[in-house]
Design a protein around this motif. Structure first.
Motif, PDB file in Angstrom:
ATOM      1  N   LYS A  23      -0.375  10.328  16.500  1.00 25.36           N
ATOM      2  CA  LYS A  23      -0.184  10.903  15.163  1.00 25.36           C
ATOM      3  C   LYS A  23       0.157   9.795  14.173  1.00 25.36           C
ATOM      4  O   LYS A  23      -0.376   9.725  13.072  1.00 25.36           O
ATOM      5  N   SER A  24       1.076   8.927  14.604  1.00 27.40           N
ATOM      6  CA  SER A  24       1.464   7.803  13.759  1.00 27.40           C
ATOM      7  C   SER A  24       0.328   6.807  13.606  1.00 27.40           C
ATOM      8  O   SER A  24       0.046   6.319  12.509  1.00 27.40           O
ATOM      9  N   LYS A  64      -2.651   7.960  11.307  1.00 22.25           N
ATOM     10  CA  LYS A  64      -2.359   7.834   9.875  1.00 22.25           C
ATOM     11  C   LYS A  64      -2.539   6.392   9.417  1.00 22.25           C
ATOM     12  O   LYS A  64      -3.095   6.121   8.352  1.00 22.25           O
ATOM     13  N   LEU A  65      -2.075   5.440  10.240  1.00 22.06           N
ATOM     14  CA  LEU A  65      -2.237   4.020   9.932  1.00 22.06           C
ATOM     15  C   LEU A  65      -3.713   3.645   9.896  1.00 22.06           C
ATOM     16  O   LEU A  65      -4.175   2.980   8.958  1.00 22.06           O
ATOM     17  N   GLU A  76       0.170   5.509   0.466  1.00 26.11           N
ATOM     18  CA  GLU A  76       0.828   5.008   1.670  1.00 26.11           C
ATOM     19  C   GLU A  76       0.922   3.482   1.680  1.00 26.11           C
ATOM     20  O   GLU A  76      -0.015   2.789   1.294  1.00 26.11           O
ATOM     21  N   LEU A  96       3.633   2.081   7.448  1.00 29.72           N
ATOM     22  CA  LEU A  96       2.946   2.866   8.472  1.00 29.72           C
ATOM     23  C   LEU A  96       2.852   2.096   9.786  1.00 29.72           C
ATOM     24  O   LEU A  96       3.040   2.657  10.865  1.00 29.72           O
ATOM     25  N   SER A  97       2.544   0.795   9.695  1.00 29.94           N
ATOM     26  CA  SER A  97       2.441  -0.046  10.889  1.00 29.94           C
ATOM     27  C   SER A  97       3.793  -0.155  11.589  1.00 29.94           C
ATOM     28  O   SER A  97       3.888  -0.001  12.812  1.00 29.94           O
ATOM     29  N   ASN A 129       6.253   1.882  11.446  1.00 28.87           N
ATOM     30  CA  ASN A 129       6.628   3.180  12.005  1.00 28.87           C
ATOM     31  C   ASN A 129       5.967   3.385  13.364  1.00 28.87           C
ATOM     32  O   ASN A 129       6.606   3.844  14.326  1.00 28.87           O
ATOM     33  N   CYS A 130       4.690   3.031  13.470  1.00 31.09           N
ATOM     34  CA  CYS A 130       3.969   3.164  14.743  1.00 31.09           C
ATOM     35  C   CYS A 130       4.561   2.227  15.794  1.00 31.09           C
ATOM     36  O   CYS A 130       4.741   2.623  16.953  1.00 31.09           O
ATOM     37  N   ILE A 163       7.817   3.647  17.140  1.00 28.37           N
ATOM     38  CA  ILE A 163       7.612   4.740  18.104  1.00 28.37           C
ATOM     39  C   ILE A 163       7.221   4.173  19.465  1.00 28.37           C
ATOM     40  O   ILE A 163       7.719   4.613  20.509  1.00 28.37           O
TER      41      ILE A 163
END
Length: 386
Positions: free
Chosen positions: A9-10, A13-14, A58, A63-64, A66-67, A70
């Motif tokens: 999911k993450s 988006k990236l 964004e 975004l990077s 965040n991934c 995770i």
């Protein structure tokens, strides 16, 4: 797929945001990302995730990060290499405009570096697993009477198979595996190089042997390597995919060897007098690459010598890569009935290309951890009536 769902999911988006930043519309970006997952085993699930992606203004770095965060929370995982590969492929799409190429390149490099950092921290086998290695004596002893009862699925073709023994082992170590495969109709070959010291000087002789078998049969050769033997098998498969039918490793560290934490590393360094990190960088680097042949990696989570995560390949990288968990010790894998069955079934599956299982093969499923990890009584009904 549950853990993977959160990661993807993450990541989705990236990936979509990167494609949009390069001039693609949101719809076009989603279509390109979905196409990049064509050979992914979770293609259908990920396609649904990508289609639901919504973007505003964004920040790609956020975004990077965040991934990456995770991935770090879930811990080391070979499958993260798939994410790196997909980002690199998106970057190479020719139809994109070169709007922020330098920015995207830096984001991907940082992402790759962070993934390598995460995957360099696989913990060593726990002491409990190390102590459990003593059961290998019972595994080898019991195989003497258990062997005649192991089911035999005859192969229709007399295919060549080259087997490579573990570290400090020799051709005697692969006796049961060779005997079993020979009884199924395969033409098996020893490595004939004495004790395996995992020395790169053995490679030229192994390659020469591969050439001899290939010329003799005029067809590709399947490679089966146990532990340190799997290291050689993978490197050969990387170098000569045109001569290798498939690769099967048994408790072999097929990646992350440079940072691997294991008692075996200490013994290697003691015998050789130098640290592994100081030896043959080319050899270690080649081991990180994924061969362009079907791959089956057999591993046990109770391995007391090698961290089991180092013994699995990235199943999400291609749909012809499989990891199979078995019960047992590391030292007893050469006399493990489920290992013998898995090797034979993998050889047959990749050669015969049959997806149907016989009743005997379904019963064999009961001896693998994957079956018992399923919840509820439905695992039995699904096995025999689905």
């Amino acid at each position: 797929m549950e853990n993977n769902r959160i990661v993807y999911k993450s990541f989705a988006k990236l990936a979509v945001a990167i494609a949009v930043s390069q001039g693609a519309s949101l719809a076009k970006a989603k279509k390109l990302i979905i196409k990049s997952f064509e050979r992914h085993p979770f293609q259908d699930d990920i396609s649904k995730i990508v289609k639901k992606v919504k973007l505003e203004k964004e920040n790609l770095n956020i975004l990077s990060n965040n991934c990456i965060s995770i991935c770090e929370d879930f811990g080391p995982d070979r499958d993260y290499i798939t994410l790196v590969s997909l980002l690199e492929n998106i970057y190479k799409i020719e139809e994109f405009q070169e709007i922020e190429k330098d920015t995207i390149s830096n984001i991907i490099k940082t992402f790759k570096t962070e993934i390598e950092r995460i995957n360099a921290n696989i913990p060593p086998p726990p002491l409990y697993n190390v102590l459990l290695e003593t059961r290998a004596v019972a595994e080898w002893t019991s195989m003497l009477w258990l062997y005649p009862f192991i089911p035999k699925h005859k192969s229709k073709k007399n295919k060549p198979v080259l087997l490579m023994p573990p570290y400090l082992g020799n051709d005697n170590s692969t006796t049961f595996v060779r005997k079993y495969l020979k009884s199924l109709g395969f033409k098996t070959y020893k490595w004939d190089l004495g004790v395996n010291m995992i020395n790169s000087k053995s490679l030229p002789k192994l390659i020469e042997k591969l050439d001899e078998i290939y010329d003799k049969h005029q067809e590709k050769v399947s490679l089966v390597g146990w532990s340190g033997g799997g290291i050689f098998a993978k490197i050969i498969a990387n170098r000569y995919p045109e001569k290798v039918e498939q690769l099967i490793t048994i408790g072999s560290p097929v990646w992350g060897v440079k940072n691997m934490k294991t008692p075996i590393i200490r013994s290697l360094e003691f015998i050789r007098g130098t640290k592994l990190k100081e030896r043959n960088d080319k050899f270690i680097k080649e081991l990180e690459e994924i061969p362009q042949v079907p791959i089956t990696c057999i591993y046990t989570k109770t391995d007391g010598l090698i961290p089991w995560k180092n013994c699995t390949e990235a199943e999400t990288y291609r749909d012809d890569i499989k990891n199979v968990e078995v019960f047992g010790s590391h030292c007893g894998m050469g006399a493990n009935a489920t290992v013998l069955l898995t090797v034979a079934n993998a050889l047959n599956a990749n050669i015969e290309k049959s997806s149907k299982k016989s009743i005997i093969e379904k019963i064999e499923t009961l001896f693998f951890p994957h079956f018992w990890e399923q919840k509820g009584i439905s695992k039995f009904t699904n096995l025999f009536f689905n």
